[in-house]
Design an enzyme around this catalytic site. Structure first.
Site: not given
Ligand code: NAD
Length: 485
Positions: A288, A253, A231, A179, A388
């Site tokens: 990230c 992650e 995320g 997803k 962040e």
């Molecule tokens: P997000 O948390 O908003 O979304 C991540 C994913 O989770 C998306 O697919 C989203 O649709 C899904 N999601 C959202 N709410 C959910 C819920 N309630 N239940 C299940 N799934 C849900 O993050 P984003 O804005 O897409 O990405 C940015 C974040 O990701 C930043 O905090 C960044 O640091 C982090 N990130 C971490 C890494 C790593 O490897 N550590 C890599 C890239 C990004």
């Protein structure tokens, strides 16, 4: 590649389930806006719980297709070739949907293919063990796949995030329901097309586009054996709570606020320039593990800051399809508003001194463009140094000595990455050892080599991606104890 050519390869936005494109979805549709032009890119379906369940069921049925390690190895290898063949298209979709400069997106896609090749090599190397358990006993341990893996990815590097999860999961014998973020769905649908083109058996890889509702349906389904999530903090908590319903194991992650520590023996011009390009120009600061806090030892503080400001000011903001562009927009209007409001708050509350940037670039009438922004003399306890931002904002903090640097670096809730700049070998190792973070770079920036483990400590998550550790995340152990008499 031009924007017009990119539009020609835009997927039609349908879900990919059981080897076929679904004609409709119960979660409705979403319109995606181009962060560069503010124009509509296209529409895509949002998966409802029914489609998610259907994808999980297809993945369950397909598990037997991955029983043979040699078949998994060949499958991953052909996916790597398929990704390479579709490199321009996948990169163009990322440039369209999230504004990443095409050249950088293309490099990211090639890197993703390498992850598939690396994990193809693991498919036939997951061995069991015989353990000593007493006289006249054969006791052995066998690694087994979890079955169906739910892979939930963010928008800021959708093809790399996909590769970090899908390649090791399949290498270990799992099928996948993927997803992507609703903010960057098209490149992952492009990957689904690659799966179809290279003949991945139906159900082995499914793509359900959607938001939180689809994510929750995935995490709550008892037939999902493991969840791999990348995320932010808020979604991660919701994922963990949903997973707890059936005690489904989760890899998380998450975000970071990583410190880059520059000691006085480092070259200030190099350290300053790279600090700016790694932290604020690359992917518009939306990464990230980017070094978003720049800690500088006082004797070279001014020289490093001068180089960082010069490099930030020299960034070429513009159309991701223009080869001269070094920095694209941020992800969209909401991200633009959020980042500018953080900058405004930091100025108002004097969390630091604005040295460059801080606004929309002059002359940019459309698009979510934010100038590369550097704040100096940042209070290490302020939100600017603690939260962040996920945008092009660098916080510079001076320090006095090694102990001071380590204390400041570790004083955040995050623990994703750390960076050390020094030619003193002993000090480099000492600081690397002392940083509370999972991914340390000395005199450079590691760029996710597939053999190395990548993962955060503290609020940056748990579990890893990459290397033998990354593939072992996707197996569970079975112990068999045989009494021989
Ligand atoms: P997000 O948390 O908003 O979304 C991540 C994913 O989770 C998306 O697919 C989203 O649709 C899904 N999601 C959202 N709410 C959910 C819920 N309630 N239940 C299940 N799934 C849900 O993050 P984003 O804005 O897409 O990405 C940015 C974040 O990701 C930043 O905090 C960044 O640091 C982090 N990130 C971490 C890494 C790593 O490897 N550590 C890599 C890239 C990004």
């Amino acid at each position: 590649m031009t924007r017009e050519q990119a539009r020609e390869v835009l997927p039609d936005g349908r879900l990919y389930v059981d080897g076929a494109w679904l004609d409709r979805s119960s979660g409705g549709e979403r319109t995606h806006m181009d962060p560069t032009t503010d124009e509509i890119v296209g529409r895509h379906q949002l998966a409802g719980p029914g489609e998610v369940d259907r994808a999980i069921e297809a993945a369950r049925v397909a598990i037997g297709d991955l029983a043979d390690p040699a078949r998994r190895r060949a499958l991953l290898w052909s996916l790597a070739d398929g990704i390479d063949a579709a490199r321009d298209d996948l990169a163009a979709l990322m440039s369209l949907e999230m504004g990443q400069p095409f050249r950088a997106a293309r490099a990211g896609v090639a890197h993703a293919a390498e992850w598939f090749r690396y994990f193809a090599g693991w498919a036939d190397k997951l061995e069991g063990t015989v353990v000593p358990a007493g006289d006249a006993v054969l006791d052995y341990v066998v690694p087994k796949p979890y079955g169906v893996v739910a892979a939930i990815t963010p928008w800021n590097g959708p093809i790399m995030s996909m590769a970090l999860k899908v390649a090791p999961a399949v290498a270990a014998g799992n099928t996948v329901v993927l997803k992507p973020s609703e903010l960057a769905p098209f490149s992952t649908l492009g990957f689904a097309q690659v799966c179809q083109d290279v003949g991945v058996p139906p159900g082995v890889l499914n793509v359900v586009t959607g938001g939180a509702e689809a994510g929750q349906a995935l995490c709550r389904n008892p037939h999902v054996g493991k969840i791999s999530f990348t995320g932010g903090d808020v979604a991660a908590r919701a994922v963990a709570v949903a997973a707890a319903e059936h005690h489904t194991p989760v890899v998380l992650e998450l975000g970071g606020k990583s410190a880059s520590i520059v000691f006085a023996d480092a070259d200030p011009a190099v350290a300053g320039k790279l600090a700016a390009s790694f932290a604020v120009i690359q992917n518009s600061g939306q990464g990230c593990f980017l070094p978003t806090r720049l800690l500088v030892e006082r004797p070279i503080h001014d020289a490093v800051v001068e180089a960082a400001v010069a490099a930030a000011s020299a960034a070429r903001l513009g159309d991701p399809f223009d080869p001269a562009t070094t920095m694209g927009p941020v992800a969209g209007a909401a991200t633009y508003d959020r980042v500018l409001s953080i900058i405004e708050r930091a100025r108002t509350n004097r969390e630091g001194t604005l040295l460059t940037g801080g606004q929309r670039p002059r002359g940019a009438s459309v698009g979510a463009f934010v100038e590369p922004t550097v704040f100096g003399a940042v209070d290490p306890a302020s939100p600017l140094a603690q939260e962040e931002i996920f945008g092009p904002v660098l916080a510079v903090i001076p320090f006095d000595d090694v102990d001071d640097a380590i204390e400041i670096a570790n004083a955040t809730k995050y623990g994703l990455a750390g960076y050390v700049w020094t030619h003193d070998l002993g000090r480099a190792h000492r600081v690397a050892d002392a940083l509370d973070a999972g991914y340390i770079s000395v005199n450079g920036m590691a760029a996710l080599p597939p053999a190395a483990p990548f993962g955060g400590w503290k609020a940056s998550g748990h579990g890893v991606e990459g290397g033998r550790w990354g593939v072992h995340e996707f197996v569970r152990l079975k112990n068999v104890h045989v009494t021989l008499r």
